[in-house]
Write an enzyme that holds these catalytic residues in place. Structure first.
Site, PDB file in Angstrom:
ATOM      1  N   LYS A 195      80.772  15.535   6.100  1.00 41.97           N
ATOM      2  CA  LYS A 195      79.416  15.037   5.849  1.00 41.97           C
ATOM      3  C   LYS A 195      78.656  16.079   5.039  1.00 41.97           C
ATOM      4  CE  LYS A 195      75.344  15.153   7.509  1.00 41.97           C
ATOM      5  NZ  LYS A 195      74.611  15.138   6.224  1.00 41.97           N
ATOM      6  N   GLU A 270      78.529  28.366  11.597  1.00 42.34           N
ATOM      7  CA  GLU A 270      78.186  29.379  10.588  1.00 42.34           C
ATOM      8  C   GLU A 270      76.712  29.176  10.269  1.00 42.34           C
ATOM      9  OE1 GLU A 270      80.274  31.643   9.519  1.00 42.34           O
ATOM     10  OE2 GLU A 270      82.010  30.804  10.530  1.00 42.34           O
ATOM     11  N   CYS A 305      73.366  32.320   2.371  1.00 38.10           N
ATOM     12  CA  CYS A 305      73.298  32.705   3.788  1.00 38.10           C
ATOM     13  C   CYS A 305      73.346  34.221   3.956  1.00 38.10           C
ATOM     14  CB  CYS A 305      74.419  32.047   4.573  1.00 38.10           C
ATOM     15  SG  CYS A 305      76.054  32.375   3.909  1.00 38.10           S
ATOM     16  N   GLU A 402      64.364  33.796   8.490  1.00 34.81           N
ATOM     17  CA  GLU A 402      65.097  33.456   7.271  1.00 34.81           C
ATOM     18  C   GLU A 402      64.210  32.577   6.385  1.00 34.81           C
ATOM     19  OE1 GLU A 402      68.368  30.581   7.475  1.00 34.81           O
ATOM     20  OE2 GLU A 402      69.524  31.874   6.151  1.00 34.81           O
TER      21      GLU A 402
HETATM   22  P1  NAD Z   1      70.515  22.255   7.916  1.00 35.89           P
HETATM   23  O1  NAD Z   1      70.862  22.818   9.238  1.00 35.89           O
HETATM   24  O2  NAD Z   1      69.208  21.636   7.747  1.00 35.89           O
HETATM   25  O3  NAD Z   1      71.584  21.152   7.479  1.00 35.89           O
HETATM   26  C1  NAD Z   1      72.950  21.446   7.364  1.00 35.89           C
HETATM   27  C2  NAD Z   1      73.745  20.162   7.550  1.00 35.89           C
HETATM   28  O4  NAD Z   1      73.576  19.698   8.887  1.00 35.89           O
HETATM   29  C3  NAD Z   1      73.316  19.008   6.648  1.00 35.89           C
HETATM   30  O5  NAD Z   1      74.466  18.311   6.229  1.00 35.89           O
HETATM   31  C4  NAD Z   1      72.455  18.164   7.577  1.00 35.89           C
HETATM   32  O6  NAD Z   1      72.415  16.799   7.207  1.00 35.89           O
HETATM   33  C5  NAD Z   1      73.205  18.342   8.895  1.00 35.89           C
HETATM   34  N1  NAD Z   1      72.390  18.085  10.093  1.00 35.89           N
HETATM   35  C6  NAD Z   1      71.069  18.268  10.269  1.00 35.89           C
HETATM   36  N2  NAD Z   1      70.707  17.908  11.524  1.00 35.89           N
HETATM   37  C7  NAD Z   1      71.837  17.515  12.160  1.00 35.89           C
HETATM   38  C8  NAD Z   1      72.131  17.036  13.483  1.00 35.89           C
HETATM   39  N3  NAD Z   1      71.175  16.893  14.410  1.00 35.89           N
HETATM   40  N4  NAD Z   1      73.406  16.730  13.784  1.00 35.89           N
HETATM   41  C9  NAD Z   1      74.388  16.869  12.869  1.00 35.89           C
HETATM   42  N5  NAD Z   1      74.179  17.296  11.610  1.00 35.89           N
HETATM   43  C10 NAD Z   1      72.910  17.619  11.252  1.00 35.89           C
HETATM   44  O7  NAD Z   1      70.732  23.445   6.862  1.00 35.89           O
HETATM   45  P2  NAD Z   1      70.472  23.425   5.293  1.00 35.89           P
HETATM   46  O8  NAD Z   1      69.005  23.500   5.046  1.00 35.89           O
HETATM   47  O9  NAD Z   1      71.250  22.320   4.668  1.00 35.89           O
HETATM   48  O10 NAD Z   1      71.185  24.805   4.858  1.00 35.89           O
HETATM   49  C11 NAD Z   1      70.555  26.026   4.891  1.00 35.89           C
HETATM   50  C12 NAD Z   1      70.998  26.825   6.097  1.00 35.89           C
HETATM   51  O11 NAD Z   1      72.417  26.998   6.085  1.00 35.89           O
HETATM   52  C13 NAD Z   1      70.428  28.232   6.091  1.00 35.89           C
HETATM   53  O12 NAD Z   1      69.987  28.544   7.377  1.00 35.89           O
HETATM   54  C14 NAD Z   1      71.633  29.093   5.720  1.00 35.89           C
HETATM   55  O13 NAD Z   1      71.580  30.426   6.161  1.00 35.89           O
HETATM   56  C15 NAD Z   1      72.748  28.347   6.370  1.00 35.89           C
HETATM   57  N6  NAD Z   1      74.031  28.720   5.781  1.00 35.89           N
HETATM   58  C16 NAD Z   1      74.900  29.488   6.515  1.00 35.89           C
HETATM   59  C17 NAD Z   1      76.123  29.900   5.956  1.00 35.89           C
HETATM   60  C18 NAD Z   1      77.104  30.752   6.725  1.00 35.89           C
HETATM   61  O14 NAD Z   1      78.245  30.900   6.284  1.00 35.89           O
HETATM   62  N7  NAD Z   1      76.728  31.321   7.857  1.00 35.89           N
HETATM   63  C19 NAD Z   1      76.437  29.502   4.658  1.00 35.89           C
HETATM   64  C20 NAD Z   1      75.522  28.727   3.946  1.00 35.89           C
HETATM   65  C21 NAD Z   1      74.324  28.329   4.520  1.00 35.89           C
END
Ligand code: NAD
Length: 498
Positions: A195, A270, A305, A402
């Site tokens: 997804k 992650e 990230c 962040e």
């Molecule tokens: P997000 O948590 O808003 O969304 C990530 C994904 O989760 C999306 O596909 C979203 O649709 C899905 N999602 C949201 N709510 C959900 C739920 N209740 N159940 C299941 N899926 C759900 O994050 P974002 O804004 O897309 O990405 C940015 C974040 O990702 C930042 O915090 C960044 O640090 C983190 N990130 C971490 C890494 C790592 O390797 N640690 C890498 C890249 C990004």
């Protein structure tokens, strides 16, 4: 703005997209759709279906059938599975420009970064894990069970693919992060429902198309588009899923972790970061340190990230290093992602830009000193100047939370203990960088920093063979490397009494 490749023009001519399930597009069971917007122009590129629980169920069933013990996928030898992953990597390379253009269109990022990090990174990851298909191994074990009548034990472990994997990814590196999950899961012999983020779903659909063209059997890689609260939640709570692998914010990670526990499903998380860059007054080369600090925060508009979003600079060189970083920031060319000479593109969405701007206001309200940037340079598009703050209080919101945008906050430190205390004073622990020419100091920092990844004298970069993951609220589990493929296996212990 740019000549799109023929493949991309054809792809986008569909205008509205369903899910990719069992090797083909489905129209989706829901009437609801999500617009995909170009962050540089604010124009809608296409729309995708908002996946319902029925769509998710269909995708998981397809992945489950493909995982059946007698399926072509399960019967495939590791070597043949490896060949398929190599073929997919070649397909990704063959369509590098198409995929990179699509990522730039939906995410806004610079095309040069889309080519190298997203598409190049995805191909590299698939090649790396193609090599792992033939190297997954168990152990033979001497056990102490006495057997009657002169019989003996032959005890061993085997690593088996865990099953259907639900892979949920963010928008910042839509293809490379997807490949960090899909490649090892397939290498281990699992099947996947991916997804993508609602901001960047199109590249994932094309990715699945190309996987099918490379010969991946139907159902092995499925893509369901949609949001988090409906589609993502239906996927993570589906009883047919054996492992949830998630990359995204800490807030969402906590929700997903709880859901996975309710189903006793394996989970790796992650999550977010607030990674420190620490510059000592004996840094090897201050120019390189300033460039490294700037690259560490402004690459991909700070939407990384592992971004070094708080920089701790030793007092003696604080002004010098910060002035150098500010000069670099002020010279950066802000433009749309297809401008090959641009240094900074737009942020991913209006909502995200507003969130980042609210942190800038909070920095000003809490008394941090704005040294550079902070403004939206154009009327159209989600652009923001590279922004630098100086602060003295490590507890300020912009030092602790962040921001996930091109915003750097600098704090002075006195000595190694002070730097360590400030760097570790965070709920996050994803990455850190240290700039010094003193190896003893560097090793002391390496050993004591609470971070999953530490780089010395370089900004953090990813490599398929180097595990990535976080301490504290930055996550559970590690991606990439050998650990990354074993995360998609489960261990069976066997004893043959003979
Ligand atoms: P997000 O948590 O808003 O969304 C990530 C994904 O989760 C999306 O596909 C979203 O649709 C899905 N999602 C949201 N709510 C959900 C739920 N209740 N159940 C299941 N899926 C759900 O994050 P974002 O804004 O897309 O990405 C940015 C974040 O990702 C930042 O915090 C960044 O640090 C983190 N990130 C971490 C890494 C790592 O390797 N640690 C890498 C890249 C990004």
């Amino acid at each position: 703005m740019v000549n799109l490749t023929q493949r991309l023009t054809e792809f986008l001519s569909a205008k509205s997209f369903g899910h990719f399930i069992n090797g083909a597009y489905t129209s989706g069971n829901s009437e609801e759709t999500i617009d995909v917007v170009n962050p540089a122009t604010e124009e809608t590129i296409a729309s995708v279906s908002l996946g319902s629980s029925d769509d998710v169920d269909q995708a998981v069933r397809s992945a489950k059938t493909a995982f059946d013990y007698n399926s072509p996928w399960r019967k495939m030898t590791p070597d043949d599975r490896g060949k398929l992953l190599f073929a997919f990597a070649d397909k990704i390379e063959e369509h590098k420009e198409t995929l990179a253009q699509l990522v730039t269109l939906e995410n806004g990022k610079l095309i040069k970064d889309a080519r190298s990090s997203d598409v190049g990174g995805a191909a590299k990851t698939f090649r790396y894990y193609a090599g792992w298909t033939t190297k997954i191994e168990g152990e033979t074990l001497d056990i102490s069970q006495a057997q009657k009548g002169g019989k003996q034990n032959f005890a061993f472990t085997r690593r088996e693919p865990i099953g259907v994997v639900a892979a949920i990814v963010p928008w910042n590196f839509p293809l490379s992060i997807a490949s960090w999950k899909v490649a090892p899961a397939l290498a281990a012999g699992c099947t996947v429902v991916l997804k993508p983020s609602e901001e960047t779903p199109l590249s994932a659909l094309l990715f699945a198309e190309l996987a099918t063209e490379a010969g991946l059997p139907p159902g092995v890689l499925n893509v369901v588009t949609g949001d988090g609260s409906t589609t993502g939640a239906a996927l993570t709570s589906h009883k047919g899923v054996s492992k949830v692998t998630f990359t995204g914010s800490t807030r969402t990670g906590k929700i997903i972790g709880k859901t996975a526990m309710d189903n006793v499903t394996g989970v790796s998380l992650e999550l977010g970061g607030k990674s420190p860059a620490i510059v000592f007054d004996d840094a090897l080369d201050f120019d390189a340190a300033a460039k490294g600090v700037a690259a560490g925060i402004f690459r991909n508009q700070g939407q990384v990230c592992v971004a070094g979003s708080r920089v701790y600079i030793q007092k003696k060189v604080f002004d010098k290093v910060l002035t150098d970083v500010s000069h670099i920031a002020q010279k950066m060319k802000i433009s749309h992602g297809f401008d090959e000479s641009a240094d900074l593109g737009p942020l991913v969405s209006k909502g995200h830009l507003e969130g980042v701007c609210s942190y800038i206001r909070s920095g000003l309200d809490e008394g941090a000193r704005l040294l550079s940037g902070g403004e939206q340079p154009f009327d159209k598009g989600y652009y923001l100047q590279p922004t630098i703050f100086s602060a003295t209080d490590n507890k300020q919101t912009i030092v602790q939370e962040e921001i996930f945008g091109p915003v750097l906050v600098a704090v002075p430190f006195t000595n190694l203990e002070d730097a360590l205390q400030k760097a570790n004073d965070s709920t996050m622990g994803l990455a850190a960088t240290v700039w010094t020419k003193d190896i003893s100091k560097a090793m002391s920092m390496v050993n004591r920093l609470q971070a999953g990844v530490v780089y010395v004298n370089s900004p953090v970069r990813s490599d398929p063979n180097l595990p990535l993951g976080g301490y504290k609220h930055s996550g559970i589990g590690r991606e990439l490397g050998k650990t990354g493929v074993y995360a998609y296996t489960t261990l069976k212990s066997v004893n043959i009494v003979y």
